[in-house]
Structure formats: structure tokens, C-alpha cells
Design a protein around this motif. Structure first.
Motif, short mmCIF file in Angstrom:
data_model
loop_
_atom_site.label_atom_id
_atom_site.label_comp_id
_atom_site.label_asym_id
_atom_site.label_seq_id
_atom_site.Cartn_x
_atom_site.Cartn_y
_atom_site.Cartn_z
N GLN A 52 0.85 -1.21 0.00
CA GLN A 52 0.00 0.00 0.00
C GLN A 52 0.88 1.26 0.00
OE1 GLN A 52 -2.50 0.34 3.49
NE2 GLN A 52 -3.44 2.25 2.76
N THR A 53 1.98 1.19 0.77
CA THR A 53 2.89 2.35 0.86
C THR A 53 3.55 2.62 -0.50
OG1 THR A 53 3.38 1.77 3.14
CG2 THR A 53 4.92 3.27 2.07
N TYR A 56 1.11 4.14 -2.85
CA TYR A 56 0.87 5.54 -2.48
C TYR A 56 2.07 6.41 -2.88
CZ TYR A 56 -0.71 9.57 0.18
OH TYR A 56 -1.13 10.83 0.53
N PRO A 230 -0.69 6.26 5.12
CA PRO A 230 0.13 5.97 3.93
C PRO A 230 1.09 7.10 3.59
CG PRO A 230 -2.16 5.37 3.54
CD PRO A 230 -2.12 6.10 4.85
#
Lengths: 266, 263
Positions: A52-53, A56, A230
């Protein structure tokens, strides 16, 4: 060392290389695994999971906002680092050569080094005001002392016979400094630069986190304040990546010089 | 070639301010002849290295005077003097070639002349195969040869050696002694060797000065009488044993003093 043993050493280094690459791969896998476990376990409240990071971060890298904050941090950091390095080098050389001045300055510097610098930040703000100069000053406060102490230690530990050799060769003080003192101290100076680099960056980021409207430190705190996990995780990732890359480069420098300086210890 | 006075010391004394104040040397009166191979032996801490520092100009005598080629030294190393120290003084960040050339950085000589001198010194000291190596890749003896080569390129008229083979094994010392004798013969320089090894002094020198316990001064001068084209094989000459014995008989009492024993 004979030619034969030199070749053996080179062959040993070549066989160690794949093992090192494996170590790095395993380390990265462990860090990513831990990061994923913590991110999932906390449901992304403390830190966002790696995937997810990275997604993002990929989006963040395409925004003008990120690059303007990154540029502000980079500008403040470069100024702080260059000032710390140059001033630390000069002070270290002076305190190293002038023994009495060094003996007076060293405990003062070591004492200052142990103070949590963040407690002095209000004073820095009063002196320099909000903005770039305060961030730079705070970065210098962090980076200057280790650079000075490393250089001072390097000059003190310099084998006296090298200075005597310079005198026998009738070198001027300036040439002794350039041709003997600085090259002989270079491994320790680069070590000082490594520590100074990390601490200058730390100082600038802390400065941005506490009282700034610009920079990666500000962006990090802003992400935390808005509960944008994030964003804050992505900023931390960028900072860690920069720090590791710079540290690795400098470490390579140190090792190259250390190999050549090895025989000084006998 | 020998005969004319090259270096002279008149009532030279060196004291170091304390605390504690130390009277390290002298008064010393000495004349070293041009082209002579002169060695100094003495008990530990008697001021041998201080004597070398005073003669090289690294240290100024507290009183008395030192002359090199009829000029008084005033705390500066004069042109024409080369010093090889006991400790390894090769620069670890420079290759053998650059280490040897280091001595000529300020000479102002044309590059071709510098390269020629460096090549000659490297070949002379048997380092041709190692010109691109760094000191860390060399043995102690080879590093000391690098330091001697760095002195050699300067073409000094006076070579001062402060126990240059102190850290080497006996076989290497004998071979290095041969190289030193070859260097001395080919350059025609005056050599002053500080050593704690009586056999080394007896083998290499034209003349050996024996120093007393601190504050060091000369208590005996021994002429060896060796021919100029000698080498380490002189140790098999019966005279060698007699010379070494003479040096030891002069030195024994002083060494006992240094160790705190009565003679």
C-alpha cells in the motif's frame, strides 16, 4: 604481502560477493516481512503495509507538492551538511594541531553532544526565526560536533613520524596539511562525514517537524496530524532510502581508504 | 673521499623542559668526515635519537652548536640532508612509486628528471616489481626500502638513519646492511647510523661512537679499518668479533647504569 597472497585475497573477495548479495536480499525480505506483519496487525493505523505504501509513494512521486517539499528539505539539508562538514573539518584540524586548544575544546564539545538538541530548539527559533535559517542552524548543531570530534581524533592519532617526515622534506605548514595531514586522516574524516550526514539530516527533519510549513519533516507531521498513515509511511520510506544510499556510498569510501591505511597499525 | 669535516658538534647539549625536566644529551663534541660511514651505539634512552634530531636540524640544541657543511643549523632541516626513521614512514595512501616521488614534489625538477630519479631509486632498492603496490601490500623490510628510496631520490649528501632495521629479522637486517653499504658507496654520501645492534655497527661502519648513559656523550670511538668495498661477509673475519667485543666492553658499564645496577 606477496603477489600470490594478493591474488588469493582478491579471489576470496570474489567468492564472498554472491554471499553478500544473498545477505542483502535476506535482510530486505525480513524487513519487508516485519513491516507487512506490523502493518496488517495494526490494520494500517500505525504504519501502512509495504505494498500500500509503495502504491501511495508512486502516486506521491508524480505530484508537484511532494517535489517542492523534497526540494526544501534537500536545500536545508545540503546547506547544513556542507556547513557542518567544512566547519567541523577546520575546527577538528585546528584543535588537533593545537594540542592545548583541543584539550580545552574536546570536553566542551563532548558535553554539548550529549545534550538533547531539541531542548535548545526554542532558542534557535528566537535567534534565527521561522524558516530556512533555523532549520539549517539546527542541522548544523547536530552535524558539526561529530565531524569536529572525528577530525580531532584523526589528527591526534596521526603517527608522529609522518609529520617528522614532512619536516625532513621541508614541506611548508600548508603543504603538510594538504599532502600529509588530510590524506592520512581521510578514513576518519569520511567516517565523521557519515555520522555528520545522518545527524544533519536528522536535525533538519526535526526542525521541519516542529516549526515549519515546508519540507519532508513537515509533510510527515502533517500526515500524522491528518491520520494519513500511507503519506507518513511513504515519507519515512523516502527518508530511510536516502539515508541508506548515502551511508552505503560513504562506507565504500571508508573501506577503500581503510584497506590502504591498514598497515599503519602494523 | 673521506677526510674533510662534514658535520661537527661543539659542546652540543639538549635539555627538555619539564615537568620533569630532562637533560637528554651532551655535552657532545663530534666531527664526522665527508663520505664517512659513522655509527652511534649506546644504552637505551641515552639520547641517540636526540643526537640524530639535533644533527638533522629537527631539534635545536639547548646550548652549543651544530654545523653541516660549515653552516650552523638553527632548528631547520638543511638542504642535502635525508633522514630514514625507525618507524615506517611510508604514506599508506600512495603507491610505492608515488611514495618515492613524494620527496621530489617540491623540488621544481622537470617531470622527466623526476621520473628518471624515481625509476632509478626504485630499481636500486629492488622494488621494480612492486612500483604499483601500496605499503599495505608490502612486508616491513620492503616498506623500509621504500622510505630509503624516498630519501635516495633527493640525492642527499648526508644520510641519517635512526635504527632503520630495528623491526626486521636478523637475516633481513644483514641483507639490508649490504644494500645500505652499496648505497653509501654509489652515492658517496656521508652516513650516520643510529643503532642498538653492536654487530650491525661493527659490520657497517668506518667508525663507531659509543655513548654513555643519559645524558649521552661519547665515551669511546672505534675505528673499524674495513675496506670501502665491504659487505656482510665481514662477520666471518676474526677482527669482527674483536670489534664487537671492544664495543661491548665500552658499553657494558653504561648499560648497567641504565638498568639501575651498579657496575
Amino acid at each position: 604481502m606477496s603477489d600470490l597472497s594478493l591474488e588469493t585475497a582478491q579471489a576470496a573477495t570474489a567468492t564472498r560477493r554472491p554471499a553478500r548479495v544473498l545477505d542483502v536480499v535476506v535482510l530486505i525480505a525480513v524487513v519487508l516481512g516485519l513491516w507487512h506483519v506490523i502493518g496488517t496487525w495494526t490494520h494500517g493505523v500505525a504504519i501502512a503495509p509495504p505494498l500500500q505504501t509503495l502504491v501511495y509513494l508512486a502516486g506521491l512521486l508524480h505530484t508537484e507538492m511532494f517535489w517542492s517539499h523534497a526540494a526544501a528539505t534537500l536545500e536545508a539539508f545540503l546547506l547544513a551538511f556542507v556547513l557542518s562538514a567544512l566547519m567541523g573539518l577546520a575546527l577538528g584540524l585546528i584543535f588537533g594541531v593545537r594540542r592545548f586548544a583541543g584539550e580545552v575544546a574536546e570536553p566542551i564539545l563532548a558535553g554539548f553532544y550529549t545534550i538533547p538538541k531539541v531542548t535548545l530548539y526554542p532558542v534557535v527559533l528566537l535567534l534565527f526565526g521561522l524558516g530556512m535559517s533555523a532549520k539549517v542552524a539546527f542541522g548544523v548543531m547536530h552535524g558539526l560536533v561529530p565531524m569536529t570530534l572525528f577530525t580531532l581524533g584523526a589528527v591526534r592519532n596521526l603517527p608522529p613520524v609522518l609529520v617528522r617526515t614532512a619536516r625532513v622534506l621541508r614541506l611548508s605548514p600548508g603543504r603538510t596539511m594538504r599532502w600529509v595531514l588530510i590524506p592520512a586522516c581521510l578514513p576518519d574524516i569520511v567516517n565523521g562525514l557519515r555520522i555528520s550526514f545522518s545527524l544533519s539530516l536528522l536535525g533538519v527533519l526535526i526542525g521541519e517537524m516542529f516549526s515549519s510549513q515546508r519540507g519532508l519533516g513537515f509533510l510527515l507531521v502533517n500526515g500524522m496530524a491528518q491520520n494519513n498513515v500511507p503519506l507518513s509511511t511513504a515519507i519515512v520510506t523516502v527518508i530511510v532510502a536516502i539515508a541508506i544510499a548515502a551511508n552505503t556510498l560513504m562506507l565504500r569510501f571508508v573501506r577503500r581508504f581503510a584497506r590502504r591505511a591498514d598497515e599503519m597499525a602494523g | 673521499m673521506t677526510g674533510q669535516c662534514h658535520v661537527s658538534l661543539r659542546e652540543a647539549v639538549r635539555r627538555y623542559d619539564g615537568p620533569p625536566a630532562v637533560h637528554a644529551l651532551g655535552p657532545v663534541n663530534l666531527e664526522i668526515r665527508r663520505g664517512e660511514f659513522f655509527s652511534v651505539v649506546g644504552p637505551s634512552g641515552c639520547g641517540k635519537s636526540t643526537l640524530l634530531d639535533v644533527i638533522s636540524g629537527l631539534v635545536r640544541p639547548s646550548s652549543g652548536s651544530v654545523h653541516f657543511e660549515d653552516k650552523e643549523l638553527r632548528g631547520e632541516v638543511p638542504d642535502g640532508v635525508g633522514v630514514v626513521f625507525q618507524e615506517d614512514s611510508s604514506m599508506p595512501w600512495l603507491s610505492v612509486r608515488d611514495n618515492v616521488a613524494f620527496g621530489l614534489r617540491t623540488s621544481g625538477l622537470p617531470k622527466k628528471e623526476v621520473a628518471g630519479r624515481v625509476d632509478h631509486a626504485i630499481r636500486f632498492m629492488g622494488l621494480a616489481q612492486f612500483a604499483g603496490h601500496y605499503p599495505a601490500q608490502l612486508s616491513g623490510g620492503m616498506r623500509q626500502r621504500v622510505c630509503i628510496a624516498r630519501t635516495l631520490v633527493l640525492r642527499p649528501r648526508l644520510i641519517l638513519l635512526d635504527e632503520p632495521f630495528g623491526a626486521l629479522d636478523q637475516q633481513t637486517r644483514l641483507l639490508m646492511g649490504d644494500e645500505l653499504l652499496r648505497l653509501w658507496r654509489e652515492t658517496g654520501a656521508t652516513v650516520l647510523l643510529i643503532t642498538h645492534a653492536l654487530d650491525e655497527a661493527a659490520m657497517l661502519s668506518d667508525r663507531v661512537g659509543v655513548m654513555s648513559a643519559r645524558p649521552g656523550h661519547f665515551i669511546d670511538m672505534v675505528e673499524t679499518g674495513w675496506p670501502r668495498d665491504r659487505d656482510s661477509r665481514v662477520i666471518s673475519d676474526p677482527k669482527f668479533g674483536a670489534l664487537t667485543a671492544r664495543l661491548w666492553s665500552s658499553l657494558r658499564e653504561e648499560s648497567l647504569k641504565t638498568m639501575g645496577h651498579a657496575a
